[in-house]
Motif scaffolding. Sequence first.
Motif, short mmCIF file in Angstrom:
data_model
loop_
_atom_site.label_atom_id
_atom_site.label_comp_id
_atom_site.label_asym_id
_atom_site.label_seq_id
_atom_site.Cartn_x
_atom_site.Cartn_y
_atom_site.Cartn_z
N GLU A 89 -5.97 90.14 64.89
CA GLU A 89 -7.28 90.66 64.77
C GLU A 89 -8.30 89.81 65.76
N VAL A 90 -9.13 90.81 66.40
CA VAL A 90 -9.98 90.37 67.61
C VAL A 90 -11.40 90.87 67.21
N ILE A 91 -12.36 89.63 67.33
CA ILE A 91 -13.57 89.59 67.17
C ILE A 91 -14.33 90.08 68.36
N LEU A 92 -15.13 91.19 68.49
CA LEU A 92 -15.94 91.71 69.68
C LEU A 92 -17.38 91.89 69.41
N TYR A 93 -18.04 90.74 70.22
CA TYR A 93 -19.67 91.07 70.17
C TYR A 93 -19.77 91.74 71.54
N THR A 94 -20.71 92.72 71.25
CA THR A 94 -21.44 93.54 72.50
C THR A 94 -22.79 93.58 72.54
N ASP A 95 -23.32 93.77 73.78
CA ASP A 95 -24.64 93.90 73.77
C ASP A 95 -24.96 94.51 75.21
N GLY A 96 -25.99 95.13 75.51
CA GLY A 96 -26.71 95.82 76.69
C GLY A 96 -27.97 95.38 76.98
N ALA A 97 -28.32 95.36 78.27
CA ALA A 97 -29.97 95.13 78.29
C ALA A 97 -30.25 95.88 79.70
N CYS A 98 -31.40 96.28 79.60
CA CYS A 98 -32.18 96.91 80.88
C CYS A 98 -33.50 96.37 80.99
N SER A 99 -33.69 96.33 82.36
CA SER A 99 -35.01 95.92 82.90
C SER A 99 -35.62 97.33 83.11
N GLY A 100 -36.49 97.90 82.16
CA GLY A 100 -36.95 99.24 82.35
C GLY A 100 -36.16 99.92 81.93
N ASN A 101 -36.16 101.02 81.20
CA ASN A 101 -35.47 101.96 80.81
C ASN A 101 -35.47 103.48 81.20
N PRO A 102 -35.11 103.93 82.39
CA PRO A 102 -33.89 103.37 83.21
C PRO A 102 -34.49 102.29 83.97
N GLY A 103 -33.41 101.59 84.61
CA GLY A 103 -33.77 100.40 85.33
C GLY A 103 -32.54 99.74 85.54
N PRO A 104 -32.47 98.44 86.17
CA PRO A 104 -31.32 97.60 86.22
C PRO A 104 -30.78 97.31 84.97
N GLY A 105 -29.47 97.62 84.73
CA GLY A 105 -29.04 97.09 83.50
C GLY A 105 -27.71 96.23 83.71
N GLY A 106 -27.37 95.57 82.50
CA GLY A 106 -26.43 94.67 82.12
C GLY A 106 -25.76 94.63 80.93
N TRP A 107 -24.43 94.22 80.82
CA TRP A 107 -23.78 94.36 79.70
C TRP A 107 -23.10 93.19 79.38
N GLY A 108 -22.88 92.69 78.12
CA GLY A 108 -21.91 91.37 77.90
C GLY A 108 -21.21 91.55 76.68
N ALA A 109 -19.82 91.12 76.80
CA ALA A 109 -19.06 91.22 75.72
C ALA A 109 -18.59 89.98 75.47
N LEU A 110 -18.16 89.59 74.14
CA LEU A 110 -17.43 88.23 74.00
C LEU A 110 -16.23 88.73 72.99
N LEU A 111 -15.17 88.24 73.58
CA LEU A 111 -14.03 88.53 72.79
C LEU A 111 -13.36 87.17 72.17
N LEU A 112 -13.12 87.14 70.54
CA LEU A 112 -12.77 85.92 69.81
C LEU A 112 -11.40 86.19 69.38
N TRP A 113 -10.47 85.41 69.66
CA TRP A 113 -8.90 85.78 68.98
C TRP A 113 -8.26 84.41 68.96
N LYS A 114 -7.97 83.83 67.83
CA LYS A 114 -7.12 82.88 67.32
C LYS A 114 -7.82 81.64 68.20
N GLY A 115 -9.12 81.28 67.81
CA GLY A 115 -10.01 80.16 68.31
C GLY A 115 -10.24 80.28 69.90
N LYS A 116 -9.61 81.06 70.57
CA LYS A 116 -9.99 81.58 72.01
C LYS A 116 -11.13 82.32 72.28
N GLU A 117 -11.88 82.36 73.32
CA GLU A 117 -13.04 83.08 73.90
C GLU A 117 -13.08 83.52 75.22
N LYS A 118 -13.52 84.64 75.38
CA LYS A 118 -13.50 85.32 76.68
C LYS A 118 -14.68 86.10 76.62
#
Length: 149
Positions: free
Chosen positions: A7-36
Amino acid sequence: MSDSLPEVILYTDGACSGNPGPGGWGALLLWKGKEKEITGGAPDSTNNRMEMKAVIEGLKALNKPCHVKIHSDSALIVNTFKQGWIKNWQKKGWKKSNKKPVENRDLWEEMLKAMEPHKIDWIKVKGHADNQLNNRVDELAVRASQKFK
């Protein structure tokens, strides 16, 4: 798929400065007490594309089939799967109920491919609220978008 999948927990989000515009995304994976944490972005994108890219890249970071609990504040993404929109789009040749083409088909198809080996649970979280992990991926996405300003 059996419930013996890791079982893996995945948190995700995206962001844009303006829409359209410069964009970014982030993801956090959680597994057995480890984070990436993983991030990325594009010089010219939209918020929806960055939200989608976060899910895709989070899933692509897994090296074996998993039971993935994806937490997203994107109602579009969560509803697309929980309410079966994607199946209807595919049946109708990637057209919405108003007969117009589905936006970002390329990323929906990439997401479906990234989901294939996994068992997926979609969990809608409230954005910009008191969920610390969602706020953390939001910060990752905003920081990633700023690299393209």
